[in-house]
Design a protein around this motif. Structure first.
Motif, mmCIF file in Angstrom:
data_model
loop_
_atom_site.group_PDB
_atom_site.id
_atom_site.type_symbol
_atom_site.label_atom_id
_atom_site.label_comp_id
_atom_site.label_asym_id
_atom_site.label_seq_id
_atom_site.Cartn_x
_atom_site.Cartn_y
_atom_site.Cartn_z
ATOM 1 N N PRO A 1 39.071 35.413 25.024
ATOM 2 C CA PRO A 1 38.090 36.486 24.912
ATOM 3 C C PRO A 1 37.089 36.204 23.793
ATOM 4 O O PRO A 1 37.464 35.725 22.730
ATOM 5 C CB PRO A 1 38.920 37.714 24.577
ATOM 6 C CG PRO A 1 40.323 37.369 24.935
ATOM 7 C CD PRO A 1 40.434 35.892 24.745
ATOM 8 N N GLY A 2 35.840 36.538 24.069
ATOM 9 C CA GLY A 2 34.834 36.382 23.040
ATOM 10 C C GLY A 2 33.653 35.569 23.505
ATOM 11 O O GLY A 2 33.583 35.094 24.638
ATOM 12 N N GLN B 1 31.120 40.695 27.586
ATOM 13 C CA GLN B 1 32.252 41.600 27.735
ATOM 14 C C GLN B 1 32.215 42.703 26.677
ATOM 15 O O GLN B 1 31.696 42.501 25.578
ATOM 16 C CB GLN B 1 33.497 40.727 27.604
ATOM 17 C CG GLN B 1 34.824 41.350 27.535
ATOM 18 C CD GLN B 1 35.906 40.288 27.431
ATOM 19 O OE1 GLN B 1 35.680 39.114 27.698
ATOM 20 N NE2 GLN B 1 37.082 40.706 27.037
ATOM 21 N N ARG B 2 32.741 43.875 26.994
ATOM 22 C CA ARG B 2 32.755 44.989 26.041
ATOM 23 C C ARG B 2 33.319 44.539 24.699
ATOM 24 O O ARG B 2 34.327 43.827 24.616
ATOM 25 C CB ARG B 2 33.552 46.171 26.586
ATOM 26 C CG ARG B 2 34.998 45.893 26.906
ATOM 27 C CD ARG B 2 35.782 47.184 27.172
ATOM 28 N NE ARG B 2 35.222 47.969 28.279
ATOM 29 C CZ ARG B 2 35.356 49.289 28.385
ATOM 30 N NH1 ARG B 2 36.045 49.961 27.470
ATOM 31 N NH2 ARG B 2 34.835 49.942 29.414
ATOM 32 N N GLY C 1 41.169 46.157 26.297
ATOM 33 C CA GLY C 1 42.013 45.223 27.017
ATOM 34 C C GLY C 1 41.377 44.657 28.282
ATOM 35 O O GLY C 1 40.309 45.096 28.739
ATOM 36 N N THR C 2 42.069 43.692 28.875
ATOM 37 C CA THR C 2 41.578 43.024 30.074
ATOM 38 C C THR C 2 41.497 43.969 31.258
ATOM 39 O O THR C 2 40.625 43.816 32.122
ATOM 40 C CB THR C 2 42.489 41.821 30.395
ATOM 41 O OG1 THR C 2 42.508 40.943 29.266
ATOM 42 C CG2 THR C 2 42.003 41.049 31.598
ATOM 43 N N VAL C 3 42.373 44.964 31.326
ATOM 44 C CA VAL C 3 42.298 45.946 32.405
ATOM 45 C C VAL C 3 40.968 46.692 32.359
ATOM 46 O O VAL C 3 40.305 46.892 33.386
ATOM 47 C CB VAL C 3 43.486 46.929 32.328
ATOM 48 C CG1 VAL C 3 43.228 48.163 33.181
ATOM 49 C CG2 VAL C 3 44.770 46.246 32.778
ATOM 50 N N CYS D 1 45.824 42.704 21.289
ATOM 51 C CA CYS D 1 46.778 43.777 20.987
ATOM 52 C C CYS D 1 46.787 44.842 22.075
ATOM 53 O O CYS D 1 47.804 45.509 22.292
ATOM 54 C CB CYS D 1 46.468 44.394 19.627
ATOM 55 S SG CYS D 1 46.696 43.251 18.237
ATOM 56 N N ALA D 2 45.654 45.018 22.770
ATOM 57 C CA ALA D 2 45.628 45.942 23.903
ATOM 58 C C ALA D 2 46.375 45.363 25.099
ATOM 59 O O ALA D 2 46.963 46.108 25.892
ATOM 60 C CB ALA D 2 44.181 46.250 24.296
#
Length: 483
Positions: free
Chosen positions: A94-95, A123-124, A182-184, A359-360
């Motif tokens: 991520p990032g 991405q958010r 999170g990814t969801v 962590c999410a």
């Protein structure tokens, strides 16, 4: 059937039921957001792509509430009359910024642009989208002044307390994003983007962690999947938070360092010598010395833990020449290059967002006692990385726990056809690619030799033809394929 397997199946069924109702709910109540029409124009500071901003729910369970801005980038199809639609791409993480990556890697899509507009997004929490940050400038004080390779109960308690204080700081500073990183959440964002782009089904190319987002989308919105390619998918980007998996992660890192030492030994100017085994021992002794006597790095300390993180950053990048130079300087007493490698790989705000995402996505929170038991085995696996990597598992200490995401479980029924691509020697994703190629119903696995992380347009014409044949013509191999 074991008790653990029964529990996993129960949770999977419950998750599937919740997801089914959840998707139905959002299709109705987030209609105004799905009806947005992106206004495309020049990007403020990125050349070569068009940009637009759209809004998605902060919390997809409450789509009528607060929203998050997502910035999109687009490359138009070469021939509008042959245009098949939009192909959404996620470059991994991520990032990072998907928009910048699209601009910088536009030639990657020359063939795919014969039929598709290529669309990427930040991405958010990252890039130009609504940011996630726990701080202003610099590392927050709670984590700056503690030992990240603790030796006793007092140092371990101090490290855990610093992480908890950091988590509280993030909760106060992130504007409500903390529980929704999170990814969801990103997979649900992706479905809003599908609607906004005017597509009935999502055509998608996910690279590295982008593969995890694609898999989550497959589990959450299977009825909306068009043609999907998961290239070098990282199934569990939170493996570094799992004590049961950490030894394997440490072993992979040490194997990378060993490969570096073997390559370096071919150069008569190798800073750790012409014997790979002695070179590894030189690096081990260097970190042992820094545990007692940290090096100066422009007024900041280069400790053994920071040095291990710097080595890992170079190994992840796969660029060994800067690692040679960093070790050369470190052996001369200059800790700046290794410390800078950490800062370059994990810019402050992006490090916050990466931690929030991990962590999410992981409900586990390792106990100090468990890490004390785990540490010796990890150090045996790698004297260089074992201690540091063990204590990175405290990173989510004090962060709110989220339920395990549904994609950790087997899909309950047929899935849309998916192409999974991976290199046999890719330490980050080769096992994942093989697993998904077998366990995703209807999936086709394309394997190439080598250690390259992400395969498409990496030099293997057979793999490129397979990916393009599927995305452009819908042609999946009939069986698993080795290129």
């Amino acid at each position: 059937m074991t008790r653990r397997l029964i529990l996993a199946l129960v949770v999977a069924v419950a998750a599937a039921a919740l997801v089914a109702g959840y998707v139905f709910l959002t299709r109705e109540s987030d209609a105004p957001l799905r009806a947005q029409h992106p206004v495309w124009g020049e990007c403020e500071d990125v050349r070569g792509v068009q940009c637009a901003t759209v809004k998605v729910p902060l919390d997809h369970a409450r789509p009528g509430g607060a929203t998050v801005d997502l910035v999109l980038g687009r490359l138009l199809a070469w021939d509008p009359e042959r245009r098949a639609g939009s192909l959404v791409v996620h470059f991994g993480g991520p990032g990072g910024s998907g928009v910048e990556a699209l601009a910088g890697r536009s030639k990657l899509f020359d063939k795919l642009r014969t039929r598709y507009d290529i669309v990427a997004f930040d991405q958010r929490g990252f890039g130009r989208s609504t940011p996630f940050s726990c701080q202003g400038q610099g590392v927050p004080v709670p984590l700056a002044d503690v030992d990240h390779t603790p030796d006793d109960d007092r140092e371990r308690a101090s490290l855990a307390a610093a992480h908890a204080e950091y988590a509280a700081l993030c909760g106060r500073s992130s504007g409500g994003l903390l529980p929704h990183m999170g990814t969801v959440s990103t997979a649900h964002d992706l479905d809003v983007l599908r609607s906004v782009l005017g597509e009935e089904r999502l055509d998608y190319l996910g690279l590295s962690y982008g593969g995890a987002i694609g898999e989550a989308y497959l589990r959450l919105h299977s009825g909306r999947v068009g043609r999907m390619v998961l290239d070098a998918p990282v199934f569990n980007h939170t493996a570094w938070l799992e004590p049961s998996l950490i030894r394997e992660e440490v072993a992979d890192l040490h194997a990378g360092l060993k490969a570096f030492a073997e390559d370096c030994a071919l150069d008569e100017d190798c800073p750790v010598g012409r014997d790979p085994r002695k070179g590894l021992r030189t690096i081990e002794r260097l970190l042992t010395r820094m545990e007692r006597e940290p090096l100066d790095a422009a007024g900041q300390a280069l400790t053994d833990g920071v040095a291990a993180a710097g080595l890992a950053a170079h190994l992840y990048d796969g660029d060994w020449e800067p690692l040679r130079e960093a070790l050369r300087n470190t052996l001369r007493g200059d800790g700046r290059p290794l410390r800078q490698a950490v800062r370059d790989s994990y810019a402050d705000a992006e490090a916050d967002a990466r931690t929030a995402t991990a962590c999410a996505d992981n409900s586990g929170r390792a106990a100090i006692e468990e890490l004390v038991r785990t540490e010796p085995g990890n150090v045996d696996e790698s004297p260089v990385f074992g201690r540091w990597y063990t204590w990175t598992m405290l990173a989510c200490h004090g962060w709110p726990k989220q339920p395990d995401p549904p994609w950790l479980y087997e899909p309950a029924g047929p899935a849309a056809p998916v192409m999974v691509v991976g290199a046999t020697g890719d330490r980050l994703s080769s096992r994942t690619a093989r697993y998904l190629g077998v366990h995703l119903p209807g999936a086709r696995l394309v394997t190439v030799p080598g250690e390259e992380h992400t395969v498409y347009r990496g030099g293997n014409a057979c793999a490129d033809a397979a990916v393009e044949g599927y995305l452009l013509g819908g042609k999946l191999p009939t069986t698993a394929t080795t290129c």
